[in-house]
Design a protein around this motif. Sequence first.
Motif, PDB file in Angstrom:
ATOM      1  N   GLY A  50      50.803  33.637  80.334  1.00 49.65           N
ATOM      2  CA  GLY A  50      50.128  33.219  81.573  1.00 49.65           C
ATOM      3  C   GLY A  50      48.647  33.549  81.636  1.00 49.65           C
ATOM      4  N   LYS A  51      48.028  33.794  80.493  1.00 47.38           N
ATOM      5  CA  LYS A  51      46.609  34.175  80.482  1.00 47.38           C
ATOM      6  C   LYS A  51      45.710  33.112  81.110  1.00 47.38           C
ATOM      7  CE  LYS A  51      46.611  34.461  76.026  1.00 47.38           C
ATOM      8  NZ  LYS A  51      48.034  34.180  75.751  1.00 47.38           N
ATOM      9  N   THR A  52      45.899  31.854  80.664  1.00 50.94           N
ATOM     10  CA  THR A  52      44.975  30.817  81.119  1.00 50.94           C
ATOM     11  C   THR A  52      45.168  30.516  82.602  1.00 50.94           C
ATOM     12  OG1 THR A  52      44.838  29.921  78.883  1.00 50.94           O
ATOM     13  CG2 THR A  52      44.170  28.460  80.670  1.00 50.94           C
ATOM     14  N   SER A  53      46.411  30.401  83.040  1.00 54.51           N
ATOM     15  CA  SER A  53      46.662  30.130  84.469  1.00 54.51           C
ATOM     16  C   SER A  53      46.098  31.253  85.328  1.00 54.51           C
ATOM     17  CB  SER A  53      48.156  30.019  84.773  1.00 54.51           C
ATOM     18  OG  SER A  53      48.848  29.424  83.731  1.00 54.51           O
ATOM     19  N   THR A  54      46.373  32.491  84.924  1.00 55.97           N
ATOM     20  CA  THR A  54      45.911  33.636  85.705  1.00 55.97           C
ATOM     21  C   THR A  54      44.384  33.728  85.680  1.00 55.97           C
ATOM     22  OG1 THR A  54      47.951  34.785  85.079  1.00 55.97           O
ATOM     23  CG2 THR A  54      46.197  36.133  86.024  1.00 55.97           C
ATOM     24  N   SER A  55      43.790  33.485  84.510  1.00 54.01           N
ATOM     25  CA  SER A  55      42.328  33.572  84.381  1.00 54.01           C
ATOM     26  C   SER A  55      41.629  32.533  85.250  1.00 54.01           C
ATOM     27  CB  SER A  55      41.895  33.338  82.927  1.00 54.01           C
ATOM     28  OG  SER A  55      42.409  34.326  82.093  1.00 54.01           O
ATOM     29  N   GLU A  56      42.190  31.324  85.266  1.00 55.61           N
ATOM     30  CA  GLU A  56      41.571  30.260  86.072  1.00 55.61           C
ATOM     31  C   GLU A  56      41.560  30.645  87.542  1.00 55.61           C
ATOM     32  OE1 GLU A  56      43.778  26.762  85.018  1.00 55.61           O
ATOM     33  OE2 GLU A  56      42.476  26.346  83.281  1.00 55.61           O
ATOM     34  N   LEU A  57      42.710  31.138  87.997  1.00 56.73           N
ATOM     35  CA  LEU A  57      42.829  31.529  89.399  1.00 56.73           C
ATOM     36  C   LEU A  57      41.884  32.683  89.728  1.00 56.73           C
ATOM     37  CD1 LEU A  57      44.660  30.695  91.782  1.00 56.73           C
ATOM     38  CD2 LEU A  57      46.268  32.482  91.064  1.00 56.73           C
ATOM     39  N   LEU A  58      41.876  33.669  88.857  1.00 55.53           N
ATOM     40  CA  LEU A  58      41.043  34.845  89.074  1.00 55.53           C
ATOM     41  C   LEU A  58      39.552  34.493  89.050  1.00 55.53           C
ATOM     42  CD1 LEU A  58      40.906  37.937  89.366  1.00 55.53           C
ATOM     43  CD2 LEU A  58      40.810  38.061  86.859  1.00 55.53           C
ATOM     44  N   ALA A  59      39.151  33.709  88.055  1.00 57.16           N
ATOM     45  CA  ALA A  59      37.739  33.341  87.929  1.00 57.16           C
ATOM     46  C   ALA A  59      37.293  32.562  89.168  1.00 57.16           C
ATOM     47  CB  ALA A  59      37.517  32.532  86.664  1.00 57.16           C
ATOM     48  N   GLU A  60      38.170  31.704  89.658  1.00 55.45           N
ATOM     49  CA  GLU A  60      37.827  30.928  90.842  1.00 55.45           C
ATOM     50  C   GLU A  60      37.663  31.839  92.063  1.00 55.45           C
ATOM     51  OE1 GLU A  60      40.590  27.643  91.761  1.00 55.45           O
ATOM     52  OE2 GLU A  60      39.837  27.905  93.824  1.00 55.45           O
ATOM     53  N   LYS A  61      38.587  32.779  92.229  1.00 60.41           N
ATOM     54  CA  LYS A  61      38.505  33.691  93.378  1.00 60.41           C
ATOM     55  C   LYS A  61      37.278  34.577  93.339  1.00 60.41           C
ATOM     56  CE  LYS A  61      42.943  33.956  95.447  1.00 60.41           C
ATOM     57  NZ  LYS A  61      43.847  34.772  96.243  1.00 60.41           N
ATOM     58  N   LEU A  62      36.880  34.971  92.129  1.00 62.48           N
ATOM     59  CA  LEU A  62      35.760  35.909  91.988  1.00 62.48           C
ATOM     60  C   LEU A  62      34.423  35.212  91.828  1.00 62.48           C
ATOM     61  CD1 LEU A  62      37.327  38.424  89.443  1.00 62.48           C
ATOM     62  CD2 LEU A  62      36.820  38.898  91.846  1.00 62.48           C
ATOM     63  N   GLY A  63      34.436  33.917  91.522  1.00 60.76           N
ATOM     64  CA  GLY A  63      33.209  33.237  91.151  1.00 60.76           C
ATOM     65  C   GLY A  63      32.714  33.712  89.783  1.00 60.76           C
ATOM     66  N   PHE A  64      33.663  34.100  88.915  1.00 56.16           N
ATOM     67  CA  PHE A  64      33.338  34.532  87.548  1.00 56.16           C
ATOM     68  C   PHE A  64      33.508  33.344  86.610  1.00 56.16           C
ATOM     69  CE2 PHE A  64      34.042  39.436  87.282  1.00 56.16           C
ATOM     70  CZ  PHE A  64      33.322  39.630  88.434  1.00 56.16           C
ATOM     71  N   LYS A  65      32.968  33.501  85.391  1.00 49.77           N
ATOM     72  CA  LYS A  65      33.176  32.491  84.350  1.00 49.77           C
ATOM     73  C   LYS A  65      34.501  32.752  83.646  1.00 49.77           C
ATOM     74  CE  LYS A  65      29.319  33.426  82.266  1.00 49.77           C
ATOM     75  NZ  LYS A  65      28.304  33.624  81.216  1.00 49.77           N
ATOM     76  N   HIS A  66      35.266  31.702  83.416  1.00 47.22           N
ATOM     77  CA  HIS A  66      36.482  31.834  82.609  1.00 47.22           C
ATOM     78  C   HIS A  66      36.138  31.448  81.174  1.00 47.22           C
ATOM     79  CE1 HIS A  66      40.573  29.858  81.421  1.00 47.22           C
ATOM     80  NE2 HIS A  66      40.435  31.030  80.848  1.00 47.22           N
ATOM     81  N   LEU A  67      36.256  32.386  80.252  1.00 51.21           N
ATOM     82  CA  LEU A  67      36.000  32.085  78.846  1.00 51.21           C
ATOM     83  C   LEU A  67      37.329  32.001  78.108  1.00 51.21           C
ATOM     84  CD1 LEU A  67      32.955  34.438  78.053  1.00 51.21           C
ATOM     85  CD2 LEU A  67      32.919  32.089  78.911  1.00 51.21           C
ATOM     86  N   ASN A  68      37.736  30.768  77.817  1.00 50.72           N
ATOM     87  CA  ASN A  68      38.958  30.546  77.051  1.00 50.72           C
ATOM     88  C   ASN A  68      38.572  30.607  75.564  1.00 50.72           C
ATOM     89  OD1 ASN A  68      41.148  29.434  75.670  1.00 50.72           O
ATOM     90  ND2 ASN A  68      41.749  28.202  77.430  1.00 50.72           N
ATOM     91  N   VAL A  69      38.888  31.722  74.937  1.00 53.04           N
ATOM     92  CA  VAL A  69      38.369  31.985  73.586  1.00 53.04           C
ATOM     93  C   VAL A  69      38.901  30.983  72.562  1.00 53.04           C
ATOM     94  CG1 VAL A  69      38.120  33.722  71.756  1.00 53.04           C
ATOM     95  CG2 VAL A  69      37.976  34.404  74.158  1.00 53.04           C
ATOM     96  N   SER A  70      40.137  30.529  72.738  1.00 54.61           N
ATOM     97  CA  SER A  70      40.661  29.504  71.804  1.00 54.61           C
ATOM     98  C   SER A  70      39.789  28.260  71.821  1.00 54.61           C
ATOM     99  CB  SER A  70      42.091  29.115  72.178  1.00 54.61           C
ATOM    100  OG  SER A  70      42.907  30.250  72.153  1.00 54.61           O
ATOM    101  N   GLU A  71      39.286  27.904  73.020  1.00 51.33           N
ATOM    102  CA  GLU A  71      38.405  26.734  73.139  1.00 51.33           C
ATOM    103  C   GLU A  71      37.054  27.022  72.480  1.00 51.33           C
ATOM    104  OE1 GLU A  71      39.332  23.832  74.347  1.00 51.33           O
ATOM    105  OE2 GLU A  71      41.324  24.651  74.764  1.00 51.33           O
ATOM    106  N   ILE A  72      36.531  28.228  72.681  1.00 54.80           N
ATOM    107  CA  ILE A  72      35.236  28.598  72.087  1.00 54.80           C
ATOM    108  C   ILE A  72      35.336  28.565  70.562  1.00 54.80           C
ATOM    109  CG2 ILE A  72      33.550  30.485  71.849  1.00 54.80           C
ATOM    110  CD1 ILE A  72      34.289  31.282  74.755  1.00 54.80           C
ATOM    111  N   VAL A  73      36.460  29.058  70.041  1.00 55.50           N
ATOM    112  CA  VAL A  73      36.670  29.049  68.589  1.00 55.50           C
ATOM    113  C   VAL A  73      36.558  27.618  68.064  1.00 55.50           C
ATOM    114  CG1 VAL A  73      38.401  29.407  66.763  1.00 55.50           C
ATOM    115  CG2 VAL A  73      38.063  31.153  68.530  1.00 55.50           C
ATOM    116  N   LYS A  74      37.134  26.682  68.796  1.00 55.59           N
ATOM    117  CA  LYS A  74      37.091  25.275  68.362  1.00 55.59           C
ATOM    118  C   LYS A  74      35.708  24.668  68.557  1.00 55.59           C
ATOM    119  CE  LYS A  74      41.466  24.571  70.175  1.00 55.59           C
ATOM    120  NZ  LYS A  74      42.322  23.781  71.056  1.00 55.59           N
TER     121      LYS A  74
END
Length: 173
Positions: A17-41
Amino acid sequence: MERSRPNILLTGTPGTGKTSTSELLAEKLGFKHLNVSEIVKTHNCHEGRDEEFDTYILDDDKLIDAMEPMVEDGGCVVDFHTCDVFPERWFDLVLVLRANTDVLFDRLSERGYSDKKRNENMESEIMQVVVEEARESYAEEIVHEVESNTVEDMDSNVDRMVSWVAAWQANNA
Ligand code: ADP
Ligand code: MN
């Protein structure tokens, strides 16, 4: 590292649940969500694919160089299934998401993983591979293991981190 907002690492076996939780958290905090698998690609931080394990062969140095400017000012929720590649100094909080075997089985099946890949990931979750990796890589007081089986778990994990960030910012103002 001086930063006015903390960086949070969300790690765990694929499907926890990393990505789902990160998206929700980043949205609530106004933080950036860095999905490292995407960055690797997108930043080509790999040396090709490992066909046997059906994953990318990570180029650690290239990944760190690509991410350093993204994380240096804080305010990031970093989402990756492994956690020993990053410099310790990057993170103020490390959350390891855990899921029960039956829950993970369903999620990874739904994702269309091969039996082999699903079994490897379930075994890794049972053997607590990511938990041990996190405990070896970061100070024990910043590593927290939490359940991520239900939507209620996700909400409570997000709420807990929002409170934690508020406390961090009050202490570091
Ligand atoms: P990861 O990024 O760790 O691989 P995802 O966030 O992509 O995991 O979640 C995998 C699947 O499980 C998604 O379908 C997601 O909606 C679901 N899921 C994740 N966490 C939870 C949870 N705490 N409760 C219910 N469903 C969840
Ligand atoms: Mn993910």
